[in-house]
Write a protein that holds these residues in place. Structure first.
Motif, PDB file in Angstrom:
ATOM      1  N   ALA A  61      -9.906   3.438  -8.579  1.00  0.00           N
ATOM      2  CA  ALA A  61      -9.571   4.235  -9.737  1.00  0.00           C
ATOM      3  C   ALA A  61      -8.810   5.252  -9.025  1.00  0.00           C
ATOM      4  CB  ALA A  61     -10.757   4.444 -10.340  1.00  0.00           C
ATOM      5  N   SER A  62      -9.083   5.519  -7.781  1.00  0.00           N
ATOM      6  CA  SER A  62      -8.469   6.916  -7.265  1.00  0.00           C
ATOM      7  C   SER A  62      -7.312   6.335  -6.470  1.00  0.00           C
ATOM      8  CB  SER A  62      -9.341   7.581  -6.302  1.00  0.00           C
ATOM      9  OG  SER A  62      -9.737   6.668  -5.155  1.00  0.00           O
ATOM     10  N   THR A  63      -6.828   4.920  -6.311  1.00  0.00           N
ATOM     11  CA  THR A  63      -5.712   4.527  -5.742  1.00  0.00           C
ATOM     12  C   THR A  63      -4.095   5.173  -6.448  1.00  0.00           C
ATOM     13  OG1 THR A  63      -6.743   2.569  -4.875  1.00  0.00           O
ATOM     14  CG2 THR A  63      -4.317   2.512  -5.089  1.00  0.00           C
ATOM     15  N   THR A  64      -3.276   5.811  -5.852  1.00  0.00           N
ATOM     16  CA  THR A  64      -2.181   6.232  -6.431  1.00  0.00           C
ATOM     17  C   THR A  64      -1.043   5.133  -6.228  1.00  0.00           C
ATOM     18  OG1 THR A  64      -1.290   7.266  -4.205  1.00  0.00           O
ATOM     19  CG2 THR A  64      -2.767   8.428  -5.430  1.00  0.00           C
ATOM     20  N   LEU A  65      -0.024   5.425  -7.146  1.00  0.00           N
ATOM     21  CA  LEU A  65       1.047   4.691  -7.223  1.00  0.00           C
ATOM     22  C   LEU A  65       1.948   4.736  -5.837  1.00  0.00           C
ATOM     23  CD1 LEU A  65       2.455   5.275 -10.926  1.00  0.00           C
ATOM     24  CD2 LEU A  65       0.658   3.622 -10.298  1.00  0.00           C
ATOM     25  N   GLU A  66       1.895   5.790  -5.362  1.00  0.00           N
ATOM     26  CA  GLU A  66       2.603   5.734  -4.027  1.00  0.00           C
ATOM     27  C   GLU A  66       1.915   5.191  -3.071  1.00  0.00           C
ATOM     28  OE1 GLU A  66       5.389   8.876  -2.095  1.00  0.00           O
ATOM     29  OE2 GLU A  66       3.429   9.707  -1.676  1.00  0.00           O
ATOM     30  N   GLU A  67       0.594   5.055  -2.798  1.00  0.00           N
ATOM     31  CA  GLU A  67      -0.116   4.264  -1.946  1.00  0.00           C
ATOM     32  C   GLU A  67       0.220   2.828  -2.102  1.00  0.00           C
ATOM     33  OE1 GLU A  67      -4.320   6.527  -0.795  1.00  0.00           O
ATOM     34  OE2 GLU A  67      -3.951   5.654  -2.880  1.00  0.00           O
ATOM     35  N   LEU A  68       0.133   2.315  -3.362  1.00  0.00           N
ATOM     36  CA  LEU A  68       0.593   0.836  -3.547  1.00  0.00           C
ATOM     37  C   LEU A  68       1.997   0.643  -3.077  1.00  0.00           C
ATOM     38  CD1 LEU A  68      -0.919   0.715  -7.105  1.00  0.00           C
ATOM     39  CD2 LEU A  68      -1.974  -0.102  -5.193  1.00  0.00           C
ATOM     40  N   ALA A  69       3.090   1.586  -3.375  1.00  0.00           N
ATOM     41  CA  ALA A  69       4.283   1.691  -3.227  1.00  0.00           C
ATOM     42  C   ALA A  69       4.510   1.549  -1.754  1.00  0.00           C
ATOM     43  CB  ALA A  69       5.067   2.593  -3.810  1.00  0.00           C
ATOM     44  N   THR A  70       3.648   2.001  -0.847  1.00  0.00           N
ATOM     45  CA  THR A  70       4.042   2.156   0.650  1.00  0.00           C
ATOM     46  C   THR A  70       3.052   1.231   1.454  1.00  0.00           C
ATOM     47  OG1 THR A  70       2.474   4.176   0.528  1.00  0.00           O
ATOM     48  CG2 THR A  70       4.799   4.376   0.319  1.00  0.00           C
ATOM     49  N   HIS A  71       2.363   0.508   0.735  1.00  0.00           N
ATOM     50  CA  HIS A  71       1.525  -0.558   1.444  1.00  0.00           C
ATOM     51  C   HIS A  71       0.355   0.313   2.261  1.00  0.00           C
ATOM     52  CE1 HIS A  71       3.941  -3.971   0.287  1.00  0.00           C
ATOM     53  NE2 HIS A  71       4.951  -3.387   0.724  1.00  0.00           N
ATOM     54  N   THR A  72      -0.220   1.301   1.612  1.00  0.00           N
ATOM     55  CA  THR A  72      -1.054   2.244   2.320  1.00  0.00           C
ATOM     56  C   THR A  72      -2.568   2.509   1.472  1.00  0.00           C
ATOM     57  OG1 THR A  72      -0.213   4.304   1.544  1.00  0.00           O
ATOM     58  CG2 THR A  72       0.480   3.548   3.564  1.00  0.00           C
ATOM     59  N   SER A  73      -2.605   1.479   0.527  1.00  0.00           N
ATOM     60  CA  SER A  73      -3.795   1.373  -0.594  1.00  0.00           C
ATOM     61  C   SER A  73      -5.057   0.959   0.312  1.00  0.00           C
ATOM     62  CB  SER A  73      -3.582   0.805  -1.582  1.00  0.00           C
ATOM     63  OG  SER A  73      -3.290  -0.593  -1.447  1.00  0.00           O
ATOM     64  N   GLY A  74      -4.856   0.168   1.411  1.00  0.00           N
ATOM     65  CA  GLY A  74      -5.864  -0.465   2.066  1.00  0.00           C
ATOM     66  C   GLY A  74      -6.331  -1.894   1.319  1.00  0.00           C
ATOM     67  N   LEU A  75      -5.724  -2.206   0.418  1.00  0.00           N
ATOM     68  CA  LEU A  75      -5.819  -3.481  -0.211  1.00  0.00           C
ATOM     69  C   LEU A  75      -5.592  -4.786   0.370  1.00  0.00           C
ATOM     70  CD1 LEU A  75      -4.471  -2.739  -3.982  1.00  0.00           C
ATOM     71  CD2 LEU A  75      -7.070  -3.358  -3.271  1.00  0.00           C
ATOM     72  N   PRO A  76      -5.917  -5.816   0.396  1.00  0.00           N
ATOM     73  CA  PRO A  76      -5.667  -7.184   0.959  1.00  0.00           C
ATOM     74  C   PRO A  76      -4.112  -7.574   0.608  1.00  0.00           C
ATOM     75  CG  PRO A  76      -7.301  -7.703  -0.395  1.00  0.00           C
ATOM     76  CD  PRO A  76      -7.100  -6.425  -0.583  1.00  0.00           C
ATOM     77  N   ARG A  77      -3.696  -8.661   1.409  1.00  0.00           N
ATOM     78  CA  ARG A  77      -2.366  -9.299   1.080  1.00  0.00           C
ATOM     79  C   ARG A  77      -2.352  -9.828  -0.165  1.00  0.00           C
ATOM     80  NH1 ARG A  77       0.869 -13.754   2.176  1.00  0.00           N
ATOM     81  NH2 ARG A  77      -0.943 -14.651   3.217  1.00  0.00           N
ATOM     82  N   LEU A  78      -3.431 -10.763  -0.391  1.00  0.00           N
ATOM     83  CA  LEU A  78      -3.518 -11.444  -1.435  1.00  0.00           C
ATOM     84  C   LEU A  78      -4.553 -11.320  -2.586  1.00  0.00           C
ATOM     85  CD1 LEU A  78      -2.499 -15.065   0.217  1.00  0.00           C
ATOM     86  CD2 LEU A  78      -0.797 -13.386  -0.993  1.00  0.00           C
ATOM     87  N   SER A  79      -4.527 -11.654  -3.588  1.00  0.00           N
ATOM     88  CA  SER A  79      -5.774 -11.502  -4.471  1.00  0.00           C
ATOM     89  C   SER A  79      -6.917 -12.649  -4.101  1.00  0.00           C
ATOM     90  CB  SER A  79      -5.308 -11.973  -6.216  1.00  0.00           C
ATOM     91  OG  SER A  79      -5.118 -13.172  -6.009  1.00  0.00           O
ATOM     92  N   THR A  80      -7.964 -12.754  -4.681  1.00  0.00           N
ATOM     93  CA  THR A  80      -9.012 -13.637  -4.002  1.00  0.00           C
ATOM     94  C   THR A  80      -8.495 -14.872  -4.519  1.00  0.00           C
ATOM     95  OG1 THR A  80     -10.747 -12.011  -4.333  1.00  0.00           O
ATOM     96  CG2 THR A  80     -11.361 -14.418  -4.066  1.00  0.00           C
ATOM     97  N   ARG A  81      -8.170 -15.401  -5.699  1.00  0.00           N
ATOM     98  CA  ARG A  81      -7.767 -16.397  -5.955  1.00  0.00           C
ATOM     99  C   ARG A  81      -6.551 -17.063  -5.199  1.00  0.00           C
ATOM    100  NH1 ARG A  81      -9.286 -13.801 -10.699  1.00  0.00           N
ATOM    101  NH2 ARG A  81     -10.278 -14.923 -12.196  1.00  0.00           N
ATOM    102  N   ALA A  82      -5.299 -16.328  -4.891  1.00  0.00           N
ATOM    103  CA  ALA A  82      -4.434 -16.666  -3.997  1.00  0.00           C
ATOM    104  C   ALA A  82      -4.859 -16.677  -2.707  1.00  0.00           C
ATOM    105  CB  ALA A  82      -3.304 -15.565  -4.114  1.00  0.00           C
ATOM    106  N   ALA A  83      -5.846 -15.866  -2.157  1.00  0.00           N
ATOM    107  CA  ALA A  83      -6.068 -16.253  -0.683  1.00  0.00           C
ATOM    108  C   ALA A  83      -7.056 -17.506  -0.694  1.00  0.00           C
ATOM    109  CB  ALA A  83      -7.044 -14.977  -0.296  1.00  0.00           C
ATOM    110  N   LEU A  84      -7.807 -17.835  -1.600  1.00  0.00           N
ATOM    111  CA  LEU A  84      -8.177 -19.139  -1.530  1.00  0.00           C
ATOM    112  C   LEU A  84      -7.481 -20.434  -1.695  1.00  0.00           C
ATOM    113  CD1 LEU A  84     -11.472 -18.270  -3.859  1.00  0.00           C
ATOM    114  CD2 LEU A  84     -11.556 -18.679  -1.534  1.00  0.00           C
ATOM    115  N   ALA A  85      -6.556 -20.230  -2.580  1.00  0.00           N
ATOM    116  CA  ALA A  85      -5.556 -21.412  -2.661  1.00  0.00           C
ATOM    117  C   ALA A  85      -4.325 -21.397  -1.478  1.00  0.00           C
ATOM    118  CB  ALA A  85      -4.569 -21.032  -3.895  1.00  0.00           C
ATOM    119  N   ALA A  86      -4.324 -20.344  -0.701  1.00  0.00           N
ATOM    120  CA  ALA A  86      -3.263 -20.317   0.241  1.00  0.00           C
ATOM    121  C   ALA A  86      -3.262 -21.469   1.230  1.00  0.00           C
ATOM    122  CB  ALA A  86      -3.381 -18.886   0.900  1.00  0.00           C
TER     123      ALA A  86
END
Length: 369
Positions: free
Chosen positions: A134-159
Motif C-alpha cells: 500500500a505504501s509502494t510509490t509509483l516512482e519505486e515501481l518505475a525505477t525497480h526499487t520497490s523490492g517486488l520480485p521479477r515475476l508474479s507467483t503464477r508466472a514464476a511457477l509457470a516459468a
C-alpha cells in the motif's frame, strides 16, 4: 548495465540448452539449429550492408533497423520474417520490455498534468490495500526499487516449463489477480535498491489506468503513441497485426507470443516495427518525446543510471539513453545520443543466447564500443 527487459529469462539459456538437449536425447529428436539471416535484403542498401556487418557474429532469422540523426533517417532489414517472406523495417513484432520505456513516458505525462505524483502510492490508487504494498510509490515501481520480485507467483511457477517450451508464462495475469498476488508476495530485496521487476511495471501501468479511468492501451495510444506518430505500434492488439513476423527461440523452434491483460504495461503483447521505434528513438534524441522526464536517471547502479523505464550510460565520452526488450522469440533495442542527435532502433524476430544482441547491434551502428 542493469538487467534489461526480460533479460533474466534469457540468462537461463545455458540451462535451457542442457534441458532441451536432454529431452531431445530421450526422444531421439535432432536439435534445431540456431537461426541465421538469409541473403534477403530490403530497404536502404548502404544501411543494410552496415547492418549485415554489425550482425555477422550474431544468431537470428533477421534484423531490421531504423537509424538517423537530426537531419533525418533511413531503414533497412536483412533475413526473413517467415519462410518465403523477407523481413522489412515495417514488419510488426513484439517489443518486450521496450514497453516499459513507453509506460515510463505515460507516468511522466500524468505527472506533468498533475494527475499523479511520483510519491503517489498504490494505496492511494487502491484504498483497500494494506501492508508494505500500500505504501509502494509509483516512482519505486518505475525505477525497480520497490523490492517486488521479477515475476508474479503464477508466472514464476509457470516459468520453468514455458521457458523450455517457449510458451507464455504471463497468460494468467490480469490486473486484479496481479494486485492480489503482489499483496501477499514477499519482497525480493530491500526497498530502495534496484531489483528488476516485471511485476512492478505491470502494477504501475495498471495503477495509471485505474487512476486515470481509461484502459492502458487507450492511454498509451492517446498520450504517447499518437503524439509520436507511431501508428504501427499497438498494445494488446486483437487480432494480432497482419504481416507480423514468426517468432523463433534461440535454437530456431517457434515461440509463443507473450499476451496477457495484466502484464501488458510490462511488455506482453505489445507490437511495433523498426520504423515506428525509430520515431521514438528520434524523439528521444531531440528531447521532445512525450513525458521526457522519464529519461532522466533517478537511481544510479554500477553500470547505468535508471530513469522511469529508461537507461542512461556514458560511452565513448557521450551519454546514451535507451531501453531494450526481449521475449523468448524477439529482441528489440531503442537508443539515442542526444548530444549528437544520432538515434537507432533495432528489432529481431528471434530470441538470442546473448542478453541483448540488438543492443550490441545498436551500439555498433552508433559507432560505440
Amino acid at each position: 548495465m542493469p538487467a534489461d527487459p526480460f533479460r533474466s529469462a534469457l540468462r537461463t539459456s545455458g540451462l535451457l540448452a542442457v534441458l532441451t538437449a536432454a529431452v531431445l536425447a530421450l526422444t531421439g529428436a535432432a536439435a534445431p539449429a540456431p537461426p541465421a539471416p538469409s541473403a534477403d535484403t530490403t530497404g536502404d542498401p548502404v544501411l543494410a550492408a552496415r547492418l549485415r556487418a554489425a550482425t555477422a557474429d550474431l544468431a537470428g532469422q533477421g534484423f531490421a533497423v531504423a537509424a538517423g540523426d537530426a537531419t533525418g533517417g533511413t531503414s533497412a532489414a536483412i533475413g526473413t520474417a517467415a519462410p518465403g517472406r523477407a523481413l522489412t523495417a515495417a514488419t510488426p513484432q513484439e517489443i518486450g520490455s521496450v514497453t516499459k520505456g513507453l509506460t515510463g513516458l505515460l507516468l511522466a505525462d500524468a505527472v506533468e498534468r498533475g494527475e499523479v505524483a511520483p510519491t503517489t502510492t498504490l494505496g492511494d490508487v487502491h484504498p483497500w490495500l494494506s501492508g508494505p504494498l500500500a505504501s509502494t510509490t509509483l516512482e519505486e515501481l518505475a525505477t525497480h526499487t520497490s523490492g517486488l520480485p521479477r515475476l508474479s507467483t503464477r508466472a514464476a511457477l509457470a516459468a520453468p516449463i514455458t521457458a523450455l517450451t517457449y510458451g507464455n508464462p504471463y497468460r494468467w495475469d490480469t490486473p486484479e489477480n496481479l494486485l492480489r498476488d503482489a499483496a501477499w508476495t514477499p519482497l525480493r530485496g530491500p526497498r530502495g535498491e534496484f531489483a528488476y521487476s516485471n511485476l512492478g511495471y505491470a502494477l504501475l501501468g495498471n495503477a495509471l489506468a485505474q487512476r486515470l479511468g481509461q484502459p492502458y492501451p487507450q492511454l498509451l495510444r492517446e498520450r504517447v503513441l499518437d503524439p509520436l506518430g507511431t501508428t504501427a505500434t499497438e498494445a494488446a492488439p486483437d487480432p494480432l497485426p497482419a504481416g507480423r513476423a514468426r517468432e523463433l527461440g534461440p535454437d530456431g523452434r517457434p515461440s509463443t507470443p507473450w499476451r496477457s491483460s495484466g502484464s501488458t504495461p510490462a511488455g506482453t503483447g505489445v507490437y511495433s516495427t523498426a520504423e515506428d521505434l525509430g520515431e521514438l528513438a528520434a524523439a528521444v534524441a531531440r528531447g521532445d518525446v512525450p513525458g521526457a522526464r522519464a529519461l532522466d536517471a533517478v537511481v544510479q547502479t554500477p553500470g547505468a543510471g535508471v530513469g522511469w523505464g529508461w537507461l542512461s550510460a556514458e560511452l565513448a565520452g557521450r551519454t546514451v539513453v535507451g531501453v531494450n526488450g526481449a521475449t523468448t522469440g524477439v529482441r528489440t533495442s531503442v537508443w539515442a545520443v542526444p548530444a549528437t542527435g544520432r538515434w537507432v532502433a533495432v528489432t529481431s524476430p528471434s530470441g538470442g543466447t546473448g542478453e541483448a544482441d540488438t543492443q550490441t547491434v545498436a551500439f555498433r551502428l552508433l559507432g560505440l564500443a
